[in-house]
Design a protein around this motif. Structure first.
Motif, PDB file in Angstrom:
ATOM      1  N   LEU A  23      77.811  14.557  40.155  1.00  0.00           N
ATOM      2  CA  LEU A  23      77.589  13.318  40.901  1.00  0.00           C
ATOM      3  C   LEU A  23      76.431  13.562  41.858  1.00  0.00           C
ATOM      4  CD1 LEU A  23      78.603  10.413  41.591  1.00  0.00           C
ATOM      5  CD2 LEU A  23      79.887  11.454  43.456  1.00  0.00           C
ATOM      6  N   THR A  41      74.353  12.432  44.918  1.00  0.00           N
ATOM      7  CA  THR A  41      74.811  11.588  46.006  1.00  0.00           C
ATOM      8  C   THR A  41      73.851  11.648  47.193  1.00  0.00           C
ATOM      9  OG1 THR A  41      76.711  11.180  47.440  1.00  0.00           O
ATOM     10  CG2 THR A  41      76.384  13.428  46.770  1.00  0.00           C
ATOM     11  N   THR A  95      76.256  13.562  52.303  1.00  0.00           N
ATOM     12  CA  THR A  95      77.600  13.247  51.811  1.00  0.00           C
ATOM     13  C   THR A  95      78.208  14.280  50.868  1.00  0.00           C
ATOM     14  OG1 THR A  95      76.775  12.045  49.890  1.00  0.00           O
ATOM     15  CG2 THR A  95      77.047  10.780  51.918  1.00  0.00           C
ATOM     16  N   ALA A 116      82.003  14.929  51.759  1.00  0.00           N
ATOM     17  CA  ALA A 116      82.838  13.730  51.602  1.00  0.00           C
ATOM     18  C   ALA A 116      82.927  13.339  50.130  1.00  0.00           C
ATOM     19  CB  ALA A 116      82.278  12.580  52.427  1.00  0.00           C
ATOM     20  N   SER A 117      81.845  13.556  49.396  1.00  0.00           N
ATOM     21  CA  SER A 117      81.880  13.241  47.966  1.00  0.00           C
ATOM     22  C   SER A 117      82.850  14.171  47.250  1.00  0.00           C
ATOM     23  CB  SER A 117      80.491  13.374  47.344  1.00  0.00           C
ATOM     24  OG  SER A 117      79.580  12.529  47.997  1.00  0.00           O
ATOM     25  N   SER A 169      85.408  15.550  48.536  1.00  0.00           N
ATOM     26  CA  SER A 169      86.757  15.093  48.912  1.00  0.00           C
ATOM     27  C   SER A 169      87.175  13.903  48.046  1.00  0.00           C
ATOM     28  CB  SER A 169      86.796  14.658  50.379  1.00  0.00           C
ATOM     29  OG  SER A 169      86.504  15.738  51.219  1.00  0.00           O
ATOM     30  N   GLY A 170      86.244  12.982  47.820  1.00  0.00           N
ATOM     31  CA  GLY A 170      86.556  11.799  47.016  1.00  0.00           C
ATOM     32  C   GLY A 170      86.865  12.171  45.574  1.00  0.00           C
ATOM     33  N   ILE A 171      86.098  13.109  45.041  1.00  0.00           N
ATOM     34  CA  ILE A 171      86.342  13.544  43.656  1.00  0.00           C
ATOM     35  C   ILE A 171      87.725  14.193  43.566  1.00  0.00           C
ATOM     36  CG2 ILE A 171      85.616  15.154  41.837  1.00  0.00           C
ATOM     37  CD1 ILE A 171      82.709  14.738  42.916  1.00  0.00           C
ATOM     38  N   GLN A 200      78.657  16.894  59.730  1.00  0.00           N
ATOM     39  CA  GLN A 200      79.818  16.081  60.113  1.00  0.00           C
ATOM     40  C   GLN A 200      80.791  15.958  58.946  1.00  0.00           C
ATOM     41  OE1 GLN A 200      79.282  12.262  62.224  1.00  0.00           O
ATOM     42  NE2 GLN A 200      80.377  11.344  60.516  1.00  0.00           N
ATOM     43  N   SER A 241      84.237   9.502  59.444  1.00  0.00           N
ATOM     44  CA  SER A 241      83.288   8.431  59.771  1.00  0.00           C
ATOM     45  C   SER A 241      83.271   7.425  58.630  1.00  0.00           C
ATOM     46  CB  SER A 241      81.869   8.978  59.953  1.00  0.00           C
ATOM     47  OG  SER A 241      81.276   9.229  58.680  1.00  0.00           O
ATOM     48  N   HIS A 260      80.632   6.453  57.202  1.00  0.00           N
ATOM     49  CA  HIS A 260      79.662   6.930  56.221  1.00  0.00           C
ATOM     50  C   HIS A 260      80.378   7.793  55.187  1.00  0.00           C
ATOM     51  CE1 HIS A 260      76.016   8.733  54.585  1.00  0.00           C
ATOM     52  NE2 HIS A 260      75.360   7.746  55.151  1.00  0.00           N
ATOM     53  N   SER A 261      81.227   8.677  55.672  1.00  0.00           N
ATOM     54  CA  SER A 261      81.997   9.507  54.749  1.00  0.00           C
ATOM     55  C   SER A 261      83.040   8.683  53.994  1.00  0.00           C
ATOM     56  CB  SER A 261      82.674  10.650  55.509  1.00  0.00           C
ATOM     57  OG  SER A 261      81.713  11.622  55.859  1.00  0.00           O
ATOM     58  N   ALA A 278      81.211   7.325  51.171  1.00  0.00           N
ATOM     59  CA  ALA A 278      80.837   8.420  50.268  1.00  0.00           C
ATOM     60  C   ALA A 278      82.042   8.849  49.438  1.00  0.00           C
ATOM     61  CB  ALA A 278      80.295   9.601  51.061  1.00  0.00           C
ATOM     62  N   ALA A 279      83.191   8.953  50.084  1.00  0.00           N
ATOM     63  CA  ALA A 279      84.395   9.381  49.369  1.00  0.00           C
ATOM     64  C   ALA A 279      84.816   8.311  48.361  1.00  0.00           C
ATOM     65  CB  ALA A 279      85.519   9.671  50.353  1.00  0.00           C
ATOM     66  N   ILE A 326      82.848   6.216  46.850  1.00  0.00           N
ATOM     67  CA  ILE A 326      81.872   6.290  45.758  1.00  0.00           C
ATOM     68  C   ILE A 326      82.263   7.420  44.800  1.00  0.00           C
ATOM     69  CG2 ILE A 326      79.479   7.003  45.259  1.00  0.00           C
ATOM     70  CD1 ILE A 326      78.683   5.337  47.782  1.00  0.00           C
ATOM     71  N   ALA A 327      82.539   8.578  45.351  1.00  0.00           N
ATOM     72  CA  ALA A 327      82.871   9.731  44.504  1.00  0.00           C
ATOM     73  C   ALA A 327      84.179   9.502  43.764  1.00  0.00           C
ATOM     74  CB  ALA A 327      82.951  10.995  45.360  1.00  0.00           C
ATOM     75  N   GLU A 349      73.526   2.683  54.099  1.00  0.00           N
ATOM     76  CA  GLU A 349      72.838   3.474  53.078  1.00  0.00           C
ATOM     77  C   GLU A 349      73.690   3.578  51.813  1.00  0.00           C
ATOM     78  OE1 GLU A 349      72.903   7.626  53.794  1.00  0.00           O
ATOM     79  OE2 GLU A 349      71.209   8.063  52.469  1.00  0.00           O
ATOM     80  N   LEU A 350      74.987   3.808  52.035  1.00  0.00           N
ATOM     81  CA  LEU A 350      75.856   4.047  50.889  1.00  0.00           C
ATOM     82  C   LEU A 350      76.273   2.762  50.192  1.00  0.00           C
ATOM     83  CD1 LEU A 350      77.780   7.040  52.346  1.00  0.00           C
ATOM     84  CD2 LEU A 350      75.933   7.025  50.696  1.00  0.00           C
ATOM     85  N   TRP A 404      74.023   2.707  47.587  1.00  0.00           N
ATOM     86  CA  TRP A 404      74.352   3.752  46.612  1.00  0.00           C
ATOM     87  C   TRP A 404      75.456   3.269  45.666  1.00  0.00           C
ATOM     88  CZ3 TRP A 404      71.398   8.211  47.221  1.00  0.00           C
ATOM     89  CH2 TRP A 404      71.570   9.150  46.213  1.00  0.00           C
TER      90      TRP A 404
END
Ligand SMILES: Cc1ncc(C[n+]2csc(CCOP(=O)(O)OP(=O)(O)O)c2C)c(N)n1
Ligand code: SF4
Lengths: 306, 395
Positions: free
Chosen positions: A65, A67, A71, A74-75, A77-79, A108, B57, B59-60, B63-64, B66-67, B89-90, B93
């Motif tokens: 991915l 991104t 991120t 956080a990405s 974490s989402g996966i 962050q 946040s 933003h995260s 992002a999460a 999206i993933a 921004e996201l 995305w």
């Protein structure tokens, strides 16, 4: 690589877009050997967002991915969350980001993911600057280095601040596993990745990846330079498992000048600058050995908490 | 179906549960907070089989989402104001990656000065991010629209994210009786999320890699434009289906009320429409032919619907609950642009009202209608008017 006891599996095809001698390419190749096909990568803006190739080509043989810059964590974490709800348990989720994406703009998200104890491996490939945008300083750029935003000029304003320590920041988060590595030590890096994959929760590995254009070094010297970074203790190699430090000591320590003088980015340094850096490195090294000694002595049964 | 007395925020939480959102990543901000608190409760009690990621946040959060969406999970988040802006921004995305994420945004003013009250600057300034945007007038509409939006967003020919908004406090914290649909009924309406492409170790792909000018970036943008255009029809289809199941519908993209034979109408988005409805009723009773056109869907924009209306109605007042600096209110400029191609264009006037949560009263709206009826015969007085603006006393 046939002679090294490394996994034979190749999950990075030839034909990537990295520069000749790119340490970060070696790191990816090793990481994909170590982690295998059941791995998903999240890659933010950085050299590695470009290196796999231009759509529709892709030299990485696991799902990726791509991104936004800040991120990676956080990405990941989402996966992981999505795999969990889909009942998929045996996949390594790896955030793969540069030092800028990790220790500056992305810190962050990294801090958040580690504090939440998300089950991810975070690999920061550390080329010590923003290389993708053309060699600007990051908080991981070492003291004394030239970059395009620490150009020195007539005032001698090279990078004035010492390198930020990713691993120590992670240790302060009580991360189960954090380590440094270097592409010049492939078996060590592979072992650390495999160890990380065997531990639940967040894992952080910061791997030093010489970058010929950014470091102004010869492409064929990448491995030598990496070795010198470790042998001079500019780049101490250590692991921290649940707060317990294990440091790899060089058989024979080398002076930092040997490491510095192989790279154009340090060539402006005067004798006294190098002495100052040597002193800093010595102090850091002593401190690290003390941390090792203390943490080994006080080894907690399990500091991970309930 | 159970009738419950809940506020708009809880309606958002119930909707995400009924839609069987699998990954929720959210960050608290007034007045959105109890959306995510109730979801956290649902997850904690096992009522909702989902992963709730307490991100650090907005933003995260995005992002999460999206993933997770790219990994094949149905995702949900909610935010407001500064939180939505932090996601900006996201948001691009998510649409660029064709991920059907659904979100609820509580429309709240943007600082400074700090204000937590109703204002649509936050969501309207995300107009160009490629997200579908729905503005709800009631708590029931909010709940229903979230569920419908998943179905639209996940349609294989659409695959775009979308959000539903609710005005701060007017909807977010006001309790109304709401029909909570049966889970089985929602399940029959909304199939599980099964995207054609996802992160899958058995079928490795790179999602979102580099594209060169001579390659596919431009075509991919064109595909998004096509999908957004197609979504107009899909929204109407899905709403029709929902009406067959529940008896409820909300007027598609442009919700018209009393527009037949109207001499003047007001166009607006959000809860002010409820007040306008009352005024329309009252004025119609005394023989004044006024009506309402509620922009329910800002993206995609109801261009055709507005043109049809513009052919019938001579005067349109556009009420914006925010202002975009440089020309006029955002709905005003959008509506004017939609009407431009008409041979006989109606008069269009901009009223800027209720900014930062200032009450939009029936009296205020009645005055607007009176003004519109007047300019219908005497011609446009001012193109833009800030309504109920206080003048600081001059010392
Ligand atoms: C929000 C945002 N700001 C800036 C950029 C531009 N940008 C792309 S890559 C990069 C530097 C990346 O540096 P690092 O993370 O160290 O990775 P490297 O390029 O060295 O591999 C920057 C500044 C961006 N993509 N997004
Ligand atoms: S700039 Fe450096 S890190 Fe980037 S591809 Fe080239 S060698 Fe590798």
């Amino acid at each position: 690589m046939a002679k090294l006891p490394l996994p034979a599996e190749e999950n990075l095809s030839p034909g990537h877009m990295g520069c000749p001698g790119c340490g970060a390419c070696i790191a990816m190749r090793l990481a994909l050997k170590a982690l295998g096909k059941r791995t998903i990568l999240a890659i933010p803006a950085c050299c590695w967002a470009v290196m796999p190739g231009v759509y529709p080509y892709n030299s990485i043989d696991v799902p990726v991915l791509f991104t936004a810059f800040e991120t990676a964590a956080a990405s990941a974490s989402g996966i992981r969350a999505a795999l969990d709800v889909r009942g998929i348990k045996d996949v390594n989720v790896v955030a793969w980001a540069g030092d800028g994406g990790t220790l500056d703009i992305g810190i962050q998200a990294l801090s958040g993911a580690v504090e939440r104890r998300d089950d991810i491996i975070y690999v920061c490939y550390d080329n010590e600057a923003y290389m993708n945008t053309g060699i600007q300083r990051s908080s991981s750029t070492p003291i004394g280095a030239w970059t395009t935003t620490t150009p020195g000029g007539s005032t001698g304003n090279w990078k004035r601040e010492p390198k930020k320590s990713g691993v120590e920041i992670m240790v302060a988060h009580r991360i189960p596993y954090a380590a440094t590595a270097c592409v010049s030590y492939p078996e060590d890096f592979v072992r650390k990745l495999q160890k990380a994959a065997s531990i639940r929760g967040p894992k952080y590995i910061q791997v030093l990846c010489p970058c010929p254009p950014g470091w102004k070094s010869d492409p064929e010297k990448t491995i030598t330079i990496g070795r010198l970074a470790v042998e001079s203790c500019m780049w101490p190699m250590y692991e921290v498992e649940n707060g317990v430090y294990t440091v790899r000591k060089p058989a024979k320590r080398k002076p930092v000048s040997e490491y510095l003088m192989m790279q154009g980015r340090f060539r402006h340094l005067k004798e006294e600058d190098i002495e100052m850096i040597q002193k800093l490195v010595d102090e850091e090294w002593e401190l690290l050995l003390k941390k090792e000694e203390m943490s080994q002595r006080e080894k907690p049964a399990d500091s991970r908490g309930p | 179906m159970v009738k419950k007395l809940i506020n708009g925020n809880y309606a958002a939480s119930y909707a995400s549960k009924l839609a069987r959102a699998q990954v929720i990543a959210a960050y608290p901000i007034t007045p959105q907070t109890n959306v995510v608190e109730l979801i956290a409760d649902f997850v904690a009690s096992g009522e909702m089989k989902a992963k709730y990621i307490c991100v650090e946040s907005e933003h995260s959060a995005m992002a999460a989402c999206i993933a997770a969406s790219a990994t094949g999970a149905r995702t949900f988040t909610a935010t407001s104001s500064q939180g939505l802006l932090l996601m900006h921004e996201l948001l691009h995305w998510a649409s660029g990656a064709r991920l059907p994420i659904v979100m609820v945004n509580v429309n709240r003013a943007v600082g400074p000065p700090w204000s937590v009250w109703a204002d649509q600057t936050d969501s309207i300034s995300q107009r160009d991010t490629g997200w579908m945007q729905f503005y709800s007038e009631s708590t029931q509409e909010l709940l229903d629209t979230v569920i419908m939006l998943y179905k639209v967003a996940e349609s294989p020919d659409i695959l775009l994210p979308g959000f539903v908004t609710e005005d701060a406090f007017y909807l977010s914290h006001t309790y109304e009786p709401v029909d909570i649909p049966e889970q089985a009924m929602v399940d029959s309406f909304l199939p599980p999320f099964d995207p054609p492409f996802k992160l899958d170790v058995d079928r490795p792909h790179g999602l979102g890699s580099l594209s060169m000018p001579h390659q596919w970036y431009m075509e991919m943008r064109y595909n998004i434009a096509e999908a957004m255009d197609l979504s107009r029809r899909r929204i109407l289809e899905v709403e029709r289906e929902w009406r067959e199941l529940t008896g409820r519908s909300y007027g598609g993209l442009l919700d018209e009320y009393g527009t037949d034979g109207a001499d003047a109408i007001i166009a607006c988005a959000g809860t002010a429409a409820s007040t306008a409805r009352e005024v329309v009723d009252d004025m119609r009773k005394v023989g004044k032919r006024v009506g309402l056109a509620r922009i329910r869907c800002l993206r995609p924009f109801p261009t055709e619907e507005l043109r049809a209306l513009g052919r019938r109605v001579p005067v349109i007042g556009v009420m914006d609950r925010c202002y975009t600096f440089g020309d006029g209110g955002p709905l005003f400029t959008e509506i004017k642009s939609a009407l431009y191609q008409l041979r006989d264009r109606p008069l269009v006037k901009n009223f800027v009202a209720g900014v930062g949560g200032r009450d939009i009263t029936m009296k205020t709206i009645e005055k607007m209608f009176e003004n519109l009826l007047r300019i219908g015969s005497s011609g446009l007085d001012r193109e833009k008017e800030w309504v109920d603006l206080k003048r600081p006393e001059v010392v």
